[in-house]
Design an enzyme around this catalytic site. Structure first.
Site, PDB file in Angstrom:
ATOM      1  N   HIS A 188      32.439  34.986  47.775  1.00 38.51           N
ATOM      2  CA  HIS A 188      32.486  35.187  46.326  1.00 38.51           C
ATOM      3  C   HIS A 188      33.624  34.369  45.715  1.00 38.51           C
ATOM      4  O   HIS A 188      34.518  33.905  46.426  1.00 38.51           O
ATOM      5  CB  HIS A 188      32.696  36.669  45.990  1.00 38.51           C
ATOM      6  CG  HIS A 188      31.459  37.496  46.171  1.00 38.51           C
ATOM      7  ND1 HIS A 188      31.071  37.964  47.408  1.00 38.51           N
ATOM      8  CD2 HIS A 188      30.508  37.913  45.291  1.00 38.51           C
ATOM      9  CE1 HIS A 188      29.951  38.643  47.280  1.00 38.51           C
ATOM     10  NE2 HIS A 188      29.568  38.634  46.003  1.00 38.51           N
ATOM     11  N   LYS A 235      37.432  37.671  42.588  1.00 34.06           N
ATOM     12  CA  LYS A 235      36.880  38.970  42.998  1.00 34.06           C
ATOM     13  C   LYS A 235      37.984  39.841  43.594  1.00 34.06           C
ATOM     14  O   LYS A 235      38.795  39.385  44.386  1.00 34.06           O
ATOM     15  CB  LYS A 235      35.748  38.776  44.013  1.00 34.06           C
ATOM     16  CG  LYS A 235      35.041  40.080  44.345  1.00 34.06           C
ATOM     17  CD  LYS A 235      33.704  39.868  44.998  1.00 34.06           C
ATOM     18  CE  LYS A 235      33.027  41.166  45.365  1.00 34.06           C
ATOM     19  NZ  LYS A 235      32.737  42.025  44.205  1.00 34.06           N
ATOM     20  N   THR A 263      27.766  44.570  47.934  1.00 31.79           N
ATOM     21  CA  THR A 263      26.481  44.199  48.554  1.00 31.79           C
ATOM     22  C   THR A 263      26.621  44.154  50.075  1.00 31.79           C
ATOM     23  O   THR A 263      25.749  44.650  50.810  1.00 31.79           O
ATOM     24  CB  THR A 263      26.054  42.807  48.046  1.00 31.79           C
ATOM     25  OG1 THR A 263      26.027  42.886  46.629  1.00 31.79           O
ATOM     26  CG2 THR A 263      24.695  42.403  48.583  1.00 31.79           C
TER      27      THR A 263
HETATM   28  P1  NAD Z   1      35.970  41.178  35.307  1.00 32.97           P
HETATM   29  O1  NAD Z   1      37.343  41.394  35.860  1.00 32.97           O
HETATM   30  O2  NAD Z   1      35.592  39.858  34.735  1.00 32.97           O
HETATM   31  O3  NAD Z   1      35.671  42.281  34.162  1.00 32.97           O
HETATM   32  C1  NAD Z   1      36.055  43.614  34.238  1.00 32.97           C
HETATM   33  C2  NAD Z   1      36.303  44.098  32.810  1.00 32.97           C
HETATM   34  O4  NAD Z   1      36.580  45.511  32.871  1.00 32.97           O
HETATM   35  C3  NAD Z   1      37.515  43.417  32.153  1.00 32.97           C
HETATM   36  O5  NAD Z   1      37.174  42.978  30.845  1.00 32.97           O
HETATM   37  C4  NAD Z   1      38.551  44.526  32.115  1.00 32.97           C
HETATM   38  O6  NAD Z   1      39.448  44.415  31.007  1.00 32.97           O
HETATM   39  C5  NAD Z   1      37.649  45.749  31.987  1.00 32.97           C
HETATM   40  N1  NAD Z   1      38.341  46.999  32.352  1.00 32.97           N
HETATM   41  C6  NAD Z   1      39.348  47.204  33.237  1.00 32.97           C
HETATM   42  N2  NAD Z   1      39.700  48.510  33.251  1.00 32.97           N
HETATM   43  C7  NAD Z   1      38.906  49.134  32.340  1.00 32.97           C
HETATM   44  C8  NAD Z   1      38.800  50.465  31.912  1.00 32.97           C
HETATM   45  N3  NAD Z   1      39.599  51.439  32.396  1.00 32.97           N
HETATM   46  N4  NAD Z   1      37.866  50.769  30.979  1.00 32.97           N
HETATM   47  C9  NAD Z   1      37.060  49.809  30.474  1.00 32.97           C
HETATM   48  N5  NAD Z   1      37.117  48.503  30.845  1.00 32.97           N
HETATM   49  C10 NAD Z   1      38.034  48.186  31.786  1.00 32.97           C
HETATM   50  O7  NAD Z   1      34.983  41.588  36.484  1.00 32.97           O
HETATM   51  P2  NAD Z   1      33.418  41.279  36.601  1.00 32.97           P
HETATM   52  O8  NAD Z   1      33.210  40.056  37.423  1.00 32.97           O
HETATM   53  O9  NAD Z   1      32.773  41.381  35.250  1.00 32.97           O
HETATM   54  O10 NAD Z   1      32.952  42.506  37.513  1.00 32.97           O
HETATM   55  C11 NAD Z   1      33.104  43.835  37.067  1.00 32.97           C
HETATM   56  C12 NAD Z   1      32.659  44.779  38.186  1.00 32.97           C
HETATM   57  O11 NAD Z   1      31.263  44.619  38.437  1.00 32.97           O
HETATM   58  C13 NAD Z   1      33.361  44.504  39.536  1.00 32.97           C
HETATM   59  O12 NAD Z   1      33.565  45.738  40.190  1.00 32.97           O
HETATM   60  C14 NAD Z   1      32.354  43.652  40.270  1.00 32.97           C
HETATM   61  O13 NAD Z   1      32.484  43.687  41.661  1.00 32.97           O
HETATM   62  C15 NAD Z   1      31.079  44.323  39.809  1.00 32.97           C
HETATM   63  N6  NAD Z   1      29.842  43.516  39.923  1.00 32.97           N
HETATM   64  C16 NAD Z   1      28.727  44.191  40.254  1.00 32.97           C
HETATM   65  C17 NAD Z   1      27.502  43.546  40.312  1.00 32.97           C
HETATM   66  C18 NAD Z   1      26.262  44.337  40.617  1.00 32.97           C
HETATM   67  O14 NAD Z   1      25.153  43.767  40.644  1.00 32.97           O
HETATM   68  N7  NAD Z   1      26.391  45.667  40.824  1.00 32.97           N
HETATM   69  C19 NAD Z   1      27.427  42.179  40.056  1.00 32.97           C
HETATM   70  C20 NAD Z   1      28.613  41.481  39.705  1.00 32.97           C
HETATM   71  C21 NAD Z   1      29.817  42.180  39.634  1.00 32.97           C
END
Ligand code: NAD
Length: 244
Positions: free
Chosen positions: A132, A136, A143
């Site tokens: 990734h 990350k 996954t």
């Molecule tokens: P990112 O760091 O770009 O975004 C996370 C966002 O959450 C940021 O804007 C941050 O300010 C916000 N945040 C932090 N604490 C918070 C809180 N207490 N309340 C509300 N918002 C808050 O990360 P990303 O790449 O967008 O990924 C986010 C999550 O999704 C990660 O855990 C990632 O692993 C996961 N993800 C899951 C999938 C899936 O298919 N399930 C796919 C991609 C990413």
């Protein structure tokens, strides 16, 4: 029906991808929430919550969803097994899709991995590689964690069989272990390779994601599906009808 969505983590990479995909599908982000914002005012008017934020945000968001009886789609990864065990009874009180990966291709990979681990016996060493982007925060990926669960279950092994990297391990590989290797770098959206290697042949199942839009579209598909379900915790295999 055009759903109104409360999006948690709206300013993040996934939050922005969900907003774009929602626009394309004619769905509405009724409330966009990020760190520092209070989700409570927007929750009453929303039909469903989508969360792509950080594991520490999940307990409070789930409690709010239960209080307002709103369905929720949780995409955030990185919860420990103990955290997830504690949160599942709460999540089960509302309709909840909780999935470490919303891509259709990856969910087919889960299905194929289960079949391969079932058909190929312990002579086929199981190893997993994931890569990734450099930003990350959790490793191994959600996954990869799900793929490992599938392999362990089919092989009747526990998490004690997992080998995260091989540093410090001496001696031959035991057939009762499963290796996992996490790579981080650049802008890789998400690669997963499941390997079953025997003496004389090797099967590799490979999935490469090149655009976050696949997760966003999958999460929106889950959101449309979950609003019509009774309370319970579901995964993307349920949404796609891939359950055995
Ligand atoms: P990112 O760091 O770009 O975004 C996370 C966002 O959450 C940021 O804007 C941050 O300010 C916000 N945040 C932090 N604490 C918070 C809180 N207490 N309340 C509300 N918002 C808050 O990360 P990303 O790449 O967008 O990924 C986010 C999550 O999704 C990660 O855990 C990632 O692993 C996961 N993800 C899951 C999938 C899936 O298919 N399930 C796919 C991609 C990413």
């Amino acid at each position: 029906m055009s759903l109104s969505i409360l999006l948690n983590g709206a300013r993040g990479r996934m939050g922005r991808a969900v907003s774009t995909a929602a626009g394309e599908l004619g769905l509405r982000i009724g409330a966009a929430v990020d760190v520092g914002d209070n989700p409570a005012p927007g929750i009453g008017a929303c039909d469903v919550i989508i969360d792509f934020s950080t594991p520490a945000a999940t307990p409070a968001l789930l409690r709010l969803a239960v209080k307002h009886r709103k369905p929720i789609v949780i995409g955030t990864t990185g919860h420990t097994a103990a955290e997830k065990r504690r949160l599942l009874p709460l999540a089960a009180r509302i309709p909840c899709v909780w999935a470490g990966n919303f891509s259709v291709g990856v969910n087919l990979l889960f299905h194929l991995t289960r079949q391969a681990a079932h058909i190929l016996d312990a002579n086929y060493d199981a190893e997993l590689i994931e890569m990734h982007h450099r930003f990350k925060k959790d490793a191994p990926s959600g996954t990869a964690a799900r793929l490992l669960e599938i392999i362990l279950k089919e092989r009747r092994l526990t998490s004690a069989a997992l080998r995260h990297g091989r540093k410090g391990i001496t001696g031959e590989r035991s057939p009762r272990e499963v290796g996992i290797h996490s790579l981080r770098g650049g802008d890789v959206v998400g690669d997963h390779t499941v390997i079953f290697a025997a003496l004389g042949e090797r099967l590799e199942l490979v999935h490469k994601a090149s655009d976050r839009a696949i997760f966003a579209r999958g999460a929106l598909r889950a959101a449309q599906w979950i609003v019509a379900q009774p309370p319970g915790v579901y995964d993307m295999q349920d949404v796609l009808g891939l359950k055995d």
